[in-house]
Write an enzyme that holds these catalytic residues in place. Sequence first.
Site, PDB file in Angstrom:
ATOM      1  N   GLN A 202      35.424  43.813  30.299  1.00 49.45           N
ATOM      2  CA  GLN A 202      36.553  44.341  31.055  1.00 49.45           C
ATOM      3  C   GLN A 202      36.629  45.846  30.775  1.00 49.45           C
ATOM      4  OE1 GLN A 202      38.661  41.753  32.851  1.00 49.45           O
ATOM      5  NE2 GLN A 202      36.699  40.765  32.377  1.00 49.45           N
ATOM      6  N   GLY A 243      47.585  39.634  35.585  1.00 44.72           N
ATOM      7  CA  GLY A 243      46.157  39.480  35.391  1.00 44.72           C
ATOM      8  C   GLY A 243      45.361  40.706  35.809  1.00 44.72           C
ATOM      9  N   HIS A 244      44.098  40.724  35.408  1.00 43.81           N
ATOM     10  CA  HIS A 244      43.253  41.890  35.642  1.00 43.81           C
ATOM     11  C   HIS A 244      43.046  42.170  37.129  1.00 43.81           C
ATOM     12  CE1 HIS A 244      39.444  39.098  35.240  1.00 43.81           C
ATOM     13  NE2 HIS A 244      40.235  38.744  36.218  1.00 43.81           N
ATOM     14  N   ASN A 245      43.052  43.469  37.440  1.00 40.64           N
ATOM     15  CA  ASN A 245      42.838  43.984  38.795  1.00 40.64           C
ATOM     16  C   ASN A 245      43.915  43.577  39.793  1.00 40.64           C
ATOM     17  OD1 ASN A 245      39.614  43.741  37.802  1.00 40.64           O
ATOM     18  ND2 ASN A 245      40.194  45.624  38.894  1.00 40.64           N
TER      19      ASN A 245
END
Length: 329
Positions: A202, A243-245
């Site tokens: 990440q 969460g990511h993005n």
Amino acid sequence: MKSHSIAEINAVLKGELVGNTTHLITAPEQLEKAALNHITFIGNRKYAKLWSDSKASAAVIDETIPLEPGENRVLIKVKNADLAMAQILEFFDPGLPQLEEDIHTTAVVHPSANLGKGVKIGANCYIGKNVTIGDGTIVYPNVTIMDDTIIGMGCIIWSGTVIRERCEIGHQCIFHTNVSIGADGFGFRPSPDGRGLVKIPQIGNVVIGNGVEIGANSCVDRGKFSSTIIGDGSKIDNLVQIGHNSVMGRSCIMAGHSGLAGSVTLGDGVIIGGSASIKDHTTIHSGATVGAGSGVVGDVAAGKTVLGYPACDSRDMLKQWVALRKLVK
């Protein structure tokens, strides 16, 4: 303890005074718990009946509610009692805890860090390499800010918060206790031999706009690539997962225990109720509302309200619930 006359309080609210009281007001309090020197609030007709038994000397009340003040008591009629309550709470706010030193002797600040005017760094903080912190920002004890992070002016960062490397924070943000900004997103894939999981790196960051407030123990994960983005003015409750993005627009609200999976997009002014969960790669368009406890598995149109698990149009879900109750009978 500070005390104020009704005239002083109404100078802030600019409401209509009905009745009068000789009592000075020392604090705001809810109707049932209020004492003689308290001011309380009545924003809904269903609470008006509690006024006669309340010991409060004053109440801020919605102007549409018919009510008499009583002897040595006063009502302040306003257009919006909830907004007036916010003004009163700010008026009586005792202020933030004060850090006596600009940089506490136990704080570790890298020589390359750039601290603006009036920045306060509390005990046992760590400020990493090439960190920039804008004017007037307060960093309370036991905060960690890792390398190459940029933080704007006038932010308040409460104890236990960790802001990981390369994150970008706007002006006038508030991060409550134990917020996590920029931890790794949750990315794993089965290993080729089928005996374990492969971690997906990440390497992105988190970008947070101006005026964002994030509640205690909430997490905003860094992007797998590019950025996880929180738009200007958004407010995030305690125990929320981003969460990511994921990309959140301006002035969004997320209530406690709700969560966005990876790569979710929220438009402007989206409201997510408590304990709601949003599937990855879902778009919720501007002005939409997700009811508490709902599970969103597909895109939601602008301005629409969805409810249930899986979430659908709130009116349809309410009809389903009515039908189920009839079946039970």
